[in-house]
Write a protein that holds these residues in place. Structure first.
Motif, PDB file in Angstrom:
ATOM      1  N   LYS A 148      95.994  87.372   3.175  1.00  0.00           N
ATOM      2  CA  LYS A 148      94.614  87.036   3.516  1.00  0.00           C
ATOM      3  C   LYS A 148      94.571  86.709   5.004  1.00  0.00           C
ATOM      4  O   LYS A 148      94.955  85.624   5.435  1.00  0.00           O
ATOM      5  CB  LYS A 148      94.138  85.838   2.690  1.00  0.00           C
TER       6      LYS A 148
ATOM      7  N   GLU B 105      81.753  88.195  12.667  1.00  0.00           N
ATOM      8  CA  GLU B 105      80.995  88.935  11.652  1.00  0.00           C
ATOM      9  C   GLU B 105      81.504  90.368  11.532  1.00  0.00           C
ATOM     10  O   GLU B 105      81.633  90.903  10.428  1.00  0.00           O
ATOM     11  CB  GLU B 105      79.502  88.920  12.004  1.00  0.00           C
TER      12      GLU B 105
ATOM     13  N   ARG C  32      84.907  90.327   9.831  1.00  0.00           N
ATOM     14  CA  ARG C  32      84.754  90.077   8.395  1.00  0.00           C
ATOM     15  C   ARG C  32      84.256  91.329   7.673  1.00  0.00           C
ATOM     16  O   ARG C  32      84.687  91.628   6.550  1.00  0.00           O
ATOM     17  CB  ARG C  32      83.792  88.926   8.153  1.00  0.00           C
ATOM     18  N   TYR C  33      83.380  92.079   8.333  1.00  0.00           N
ATOM     19  CA  TYR C  33      82.892  93.329   7.734  1.00  0.00           C
ATOM     20  C   TYR C  33      84.042  94.288   7.484  1.00  0.00           C
ATOM     21  O   TYR C  33      84.171  94.869   6.391  1.00  0.00           O
ATOM     22  CB  TYR C  33      81.844  93.966   8.644  1.00  0.00           C
TER      23      TYR C  33
ATOM     24  N   GLN D 219      87.150  93.548   7.243  1.00  0.00           N
ATOM     25  CA  GLN D 219      88.047  92.974   6.250  1.00  0.00           C
ATOM     26  C   GLN D 219      87.519  93.215   4.841  1.00  0.00           C
ATOM     27  O   GLN D 219      88.289  93.541   3.930  1.00  0.00           O
ATOM     28  CB  GLN D 219      88.218  91.476   6.493  1.00  0.00           C
ATOM     29  N   ASN D 220      86.235  93.076   4.654  1.00  0.00           N
ATOM     30  CA  ASN D 220      85.635  93.271   3.329  1.00  0.00           C
ATOM     31  C   ASN D 220      85.628  94.727   2.904  1.00  0.00           C
ATOM     32  O   ASN D 220      85.523  95.025   1.703  1.00  0.00           O
ATOM     33  CB  ASN D 220      84.205  92.722   3.313  1.00  0.00           C
ATOM     34  N   THR D 221      85.706  95.643   3.887  1.00  0.00           N
ATOM     35  CA  THR D 221      85.668  97.073   3.562  1.00  0.00           C
ATOM     36  C   THR D 221      87.003  97.749   3.821  1.00  0.00           C
ATOM     37  O   THR D 221      87.071  98.977   3.809  1.00  0.00           O
ATOM     38  CB  THR D 221      84.583  97.782   4.392  1.00  0.00           C
ATOM     39  N   GLU D 222      88.066  96.960   4.074  1.00  0.00           N
ATOM     40  CA  GLU D 222      89.358  97.563   4.401  1.00  0.00           C
ATOM     41  C   GLU D 222      89.852  98.407   3.239  1.00  0.00           C
ATOM     42  O   GLU D 222      89.757  98.038   2.067  1.00  0.00           O
ATOM     43  CB  GLU D 222      90.386  96.491   4.757  1.00  0.00           C
TER      44      GLU D 222
END
Length: 593
Positions: free
Chosen positions: A344, A570, A573-574, A576-579
């Motif tokens: 993480k 931001e 994080r985008y 990371q959320n779509t990796e």
């Protein structure tokens, strides 16, 4: 024009299976060998310099030892040869196609080895070394080697782009470098095929280009644009074919999943092949123009008598090549990126988040918290009267307009300044905060990475920082970071319960075991998978900075670093959320299904 295009296509496609085999083997062997040799050379530098790590802290000392310079020079020569070997092979490959000759993989390797050795001649080597960074930065696709991934570190680019003085010079320098490479292009076939030297061939090449400069530039640009158009058409056809296959009657209910499966496999192979053939398209155009300008007569194609045995052999070679391409495209070298699932990565707001609010202010910290950042990085310096304030530059002019060094002004003067107007009128009156104010605002909301700036004017900087962290009862919510190892060692002695992080643009070690350091924060270019593995074995965390662009953000996430330092939490994080997700594939399936 028609004849030139036809000749260029023959030069580039005559032995296409040989090209694919060569490039895949070159990449696999080259990456593994170059990686091992680089590690061996750097380990030798550590032993010779009697140091446990190489960083910006001791790079001057390391380079001051003559034997280390010899070792590093050997590494540079090896890398130069590695890149030049591929360029040599591509020129030989295109020359065989231009002559209409068959070329085997073994013959290509052998000829490339023999014809690339003259690079070490004193009339060639200096020129090639100078051209390496030019080739890496240029839009001319001359190589698919490691040099293709060469990037100027992001923090340097950001600094240049933020300077009204440096930016024009940088753009001009890039333009001049492209002009330099343009006038050197014909030197490669002259040196590789004719045995000329780079020094001396420029004058002859200038004569070839006389009154043909714009024509040549137009041809090369047209080649690049035509290849991009070809790639687009090929992509569209691939999508339509895979869509049709996926909707056959045998797959009535799961056409979408079948399409996604086929797309991932074939697009991976296609991207590798396009990368290789894009370089060859440029090289074949360059070689065709070179022969045309010299007035060379193209030999007639060799007539080949096809037998059952030769056709069968050709089919086996092509099949083996495609299998190699398929296997290679499934690896990370081929662009198939596998993201770690058990890591993480923390998002760290650099300077408390410098995109949506003035850097190092309470307003920036509030935006970092609202964006969901895991941690905010802030910079601490001391005023004349010893107060701890949050400021990155040693001078106040850039952020507040006051042309004064922080150690020459007192806290009262600093608190009267406006740190927000230089960012936006919406933040007019935003003050320079103190460390205590930052701690109070962050407590129980976000972690802080507190970078101690060493200016030579500090007095009791570590002691006061530790005192304020303890007073806020935030020992477990704060990290003390610095580019000065002495400050970190002192911090760990005073407060072993507070984590420490060493910040450095450059870092290499065979054992990341500094006892008073709990983690390392490195510039993204220095981040490697070996570094992460060895640091984690020692129980240390690794952060990477400053990633505001897609390629750097994805590199950090792909490698599974512990922290990603960015001005834009931001955006990070985008990603990371779509990796691991293929957004283009999602869009295509939404359209088709």
């Amino acid at each position: 024009m028609k004849n030139t295009v036809k000749t260029g296509l023959r030069a580039g496609l005559k032995n296409w299976s040989t090209l694919l085999c060569f490039e895949i083997l070159y990449k696999i062997i080259g990456f593994s060998i170059m990686g091992n040799i680089t590690e061996t050379l750097l380990d030798a530098v550590l032993k010779t310099g009697n140091v446990t790590f190489i960083s910006q802290e001791n790079i001057g000392y390391v380079l001051s030892r003559p034997l280390n310079l010899v070792i590093l020079l050997a590494g540079l020569l090896l890398f130069t040869y590695y890149v030049y070997f591929e360029i040599t092979a591509l020129v030989i490959y295109c020359e065989a196609g231009w002559r209409g000759e068959h070329l085997s993989v073994w013959a290509l390797w052998k000829q490339a080895f023999l014809r690339s050795l003259p690079v070490f001649h004193y009339k060639n080597l200096p020129v090639v070394i100078v051209l390496l960074p030019v080739i890496g930065l240029s839009v001319f696709p001359l190589t698919n080697s490691l040099l293709k991934g060469f990037r100027i570190p992001e923090f340097i680019l950001d600094y240049i782009q933020g300077s009204f003085i440096l930016l024009p010079f940088f753009v001009l320098a890039l333009a001049l470098l492209h002009v330099l490479l343009f006038f050197t292009l014909f030197s490669f076939p002259a040196v590789i095929l004719n045995g000329d030297h780079f020094i001396g061939s420029w004058r002859r090449n200038a004569r070839l280009l006389k009154k043909k400069k714009w024509k040549t530039a137009l041809w090369l640009l047209s080649c690049i644009l035509a290849f991009l158009l070809f790639a687009l058409i090929g992509f569209i056809l691939m999508v339509l074919i895979l869509w049709g296959i996926s909707n056959l009657e045998s797959f009535p209910d799961n056409g979408r999943s079948q399409f996604e499966f086929y797309y991932r496999r074939w697009s991976a192979m296609g991207s590798v092949a396009l990368s290789i053939f894009g370089t060859v398209a440029f090289c074949s155009t360059m070689l065709t123009l070179y022969h045309n300008y010299k007035g060379d007569i193209q030999p007639l194609p060799h007539k080949t008598v096809h037998t059952v045995k030769s056709v069968l052999r050709r089919v086996i070679v092509i099949a083996a090549t495609l299998v190699m391409l398929a296997f290679y495209s499934e690896t990370e070298l081929g662009g198939n990126i596998n993201y770690p699932t058990d890591v993480k990565t923390e998002i760290v707001a650099h300077r408390a988040g410098a995109v949506f609010a003035p850097e190092n202010t309470l307003a920036a910290l509030r935006t970092a918290i609202s964006s969901g950042a895991d941690m905010a990085e802030i910079d601490v310096q001391q005023t004349r009267d010893g107060a701890l304030v949050i400021l990155h530059d040693s001078n106040l002019k850039r952020t507040t307009g006051l042309d004064a060094d922080i150690w020459d002004v007192d806290e009262k003067t600093v608190k009267s300044l406006d740190a927000g107007s230089s960012f936006s009128s919406d933040f007019r009156g935003e003050p320079v905060p103190t460390l205590k104010e930052m701690l109070d605002a962050a407590k129980d909301r976000i972690q802080l990475m507190i970078e101690l700036k060493s200016t030579g004017h500090e007095h009791g900087l570590v002691e006061k920082t530790v005192e304020q962290i303890r007073a806020a009862h935030m020992e477990q919510e704060c990290i003390i970071a610095s580019m000065d190892l002495e400050l970190l060692e002192k911090s760990k002695e005073l407060a072993p319960e507070i984590r420490t992080v060493y910040i450095t643009a450059l870092l290499y070690s065979d054992l990341y075991d500094l006892s008073y350091v709990d983690g390392y924060s490195v510039e993204t270019t220095s981040l490697t998978s070996i570094m992460l593995l060895q640091a984690h074995i020692e129980g240390k965390k690794v952060y990477a900075w400053t990633a505001n662009r897609e390629n750097n953000i994805e590199k950090i996430l792909r490698m599974g670093a512990d922290g990603l330092v960015t001005d834009n939490p931001e955006l990070a994080r985008y990603y990371q959320n779509t990796e691991g997700e293929n957004l283009l594939l999602q869009s295509l399936t939404d359209i088709l299904y």
